[in-house]
Design an enzyme around this catalytic site. Structure first.
Site, short mmCIF file in Angstrom:
data_model
loop_
_atom_site.label_atom_id
_atom_site.label_comp_id
_atom_site.label_asym_id
_atom_site.label_seq_id
_atom_site.Cartn_x
_atom_site.Cartn_y
_atom_site.Cartn_z
N SER A 152 0.83 -1.20 0.00
CA SER A 152 0.00 0.00 0.00
C SER A 152 0.87 1.25 0.00
O SER A 152 1.95 1.26 0.61
CB SER A 152 -0.89 0.01 1.25
OG SER A 152 -1.49 1.27 1.39
N TYR A 165 -0.74 -0.44 9.94
CA TYR A 165 -1.02 -0.88 8.57
C TYR A 165 0.18 -0.59 7.66
O TYR A 165 0.60 -1.44 6.86
CB TYR A 165 -2.27 -0.13 8.11
CG TYR A 165 -2.74 -0.44 6.71
CD1 TYR A 165 -3.42 -1.61 6.42
CD2 TYR A 165 -2.55 0.50 5.69
CE1 TYR A 165 -3.88 -1.86 5.14
CE2 TYR A 165 -3.01 0.26 4.41
CZ TYR A 165 -3.67 -0.92 4.13
OH TYR A 165 -4.12 -1.17 2.87
N LYS A 169 2.41 -3.27 5.61
CA LYS A 169 2.44 -3.24 4.15
C LYS A 169 3.86 -3.10 3.61
O LYS A 169 4.20 -3.65 2.57
CB LYS A 169 1.55 -2.10 3.64
CG LYS A 169 0.06 -2.37 3.82
CD LYS A 169 -0.34 -3.71 3.24
CE LYS A 169 -1.77 -3.80 2.79
NZ LYS A 169 -2.13 -5.17 2.35
#
Ligand code: NAD
Length: 303
Positions: A152, A165, A169
């Site tokens: 991401s 997150y 990622k």
């Protein structure tokens, strides 16, 4: 040259919704037999239901394709192994793994509970590790494998409120880098997809974006290329709204600096160290040390 997945077996995790669903439908449309995995929980990873995966399997079958539903959590290695066993029992091989399952538990780092940090790492990073581990020996044995990680921009470039997150990622990029080196001799190619799409994961941003341009189906062509027979290897591909970009981790030429005042020299020459002219993309980690030693030896030879 048409990209076909005839005779190929693919596993797509988190394929009950959003991007994974589009990936699974498109792989099946182009001939792949697909394991549609989805835990069927909510956006933050709570709850579970087999219906999300079953609905996508029904869509694939209605269009004349072959698929099986699987409701394993990618965090559960035994369940992942059973999913791979089921694919092997039915189709005898696994050619493609799309690590796509994901959750969000956003909070600023100041407010984030460590439990939420660990949970997000567990789903994104260990989920991909579990699935990859479960197919790795099969792909080695076949001398063929295509694996996509879903990274991401939040990990590659950062995003407010997404330290957990983002860390997970970016970790997938590191996982890819080493797997490409270890998988090369068995023609296992590993790539990362960095998508932008309107899904339930990004629905909070909805009001600010032209949603009609951001359908997940606009990302899927990038994924299909990354897992195709002629796939690249070790590529980070940005994809969204029909735009496709390549993202690199690169090393500048830098400078050679030594002596008691090295910290001050680094500060004084930081623009030179940061200059991207002649930057390279190393093929393995050892390249950095090699380049540093080369600079030191050149300095020695000059002295
Ligand atoms: P989504 O919420 O629509 O889909 C994610 C799916 O993963 C859900 O169906 C969910 O049930 C499933 N899932 C969650 N935990 C699971 C588990 N433990 N085991 C199996 N399945 C599980 O979101 P999406 O936007 O389609 O996201 C797909 C992937 O793309 C994710 O990895 C996400 O982080 C990544 N991503 C999305 C965007 C975007 O713009 N939508 C941007 C960057 C990265």
């Amino acid at each position: 040259m048409a990209i076909s997945f005839d005779g190929r077996v693919a596993i797509v995790t988190g394929a009950g919704n959003g991007l994974g669903r589009q990936h699974a439908l498109a792989l099946a449309r182009r001939g792949a037999k697909v394991v549609v995995n989805d835990l069927g929980g909510s956006r933050d990873g709570s709850g579970a239901s087999a219906t999300a995966a079953e609905a996508v399997v029904a869509e694939i079958e209605a269009a004349g394709g072959e698929a099986i539903a699987n409701a394993a959590s990618v965090t559960d290695y035994a369940a992942v192994q059973a999913m791979v066993d089921a694919a092997m029992a039915k189709w005898g091989r696994v050619d493609i793994l799309v690590n796509n399952a994901g959750v969000l538990r956003d909070k600023t780092f100041a407010k984030m509970e460590l439990e939420d940090f660990r949970f997000v790492l567990d789903v994104h990073l260990m989920g991909a590790v579990n699935c990859t581990k479960a197919v790795w020996d099969i792909m080695r044995g076949q001398n063929y494998g295509r694996i996509a990680m879903t990274t991401s921009s939040s990990g590659l470039f950062g995003n407010f409120g997404q330290s957990n997150y983002g860390a997970a990622k970016m970790a997938l990029v590191g996982l890819m880098q080493t797997l490409t080196i270890e998988g090369a001799k068995h023609d296992i190619r590993v790539n990362c997809l960095s998508p932008t799409a309107h899904t339930r994961m990004t629905e909070d941003l909805g009001a600010r974006l032209p949603l009609e341009l951001l359908g997940p189906e606009m990302v899927t062509p990038g994924l299909l290329y990354l897992v195709s027979e002629d796939a690249p290897n070790r590529c980070i591909l940005g994809a969204g709204a029909g735009g496709f970009e390549r993202i690199y981790v690169a090393l500048t030429q830098g400078a050679w600096i030594a002596g008691d005042d090295a910290p001050e020299q680094i500060a004084a020459r930081f623009a030179e160290i940061s200059d991207r002219t002649g930057e390279i993309i190393p093929e393995m980690g050892a390249a950095q040390g090699f380049i540093e030693l080369t600079k030191a030896q050149a300095a020695q030879a000059k002295a």
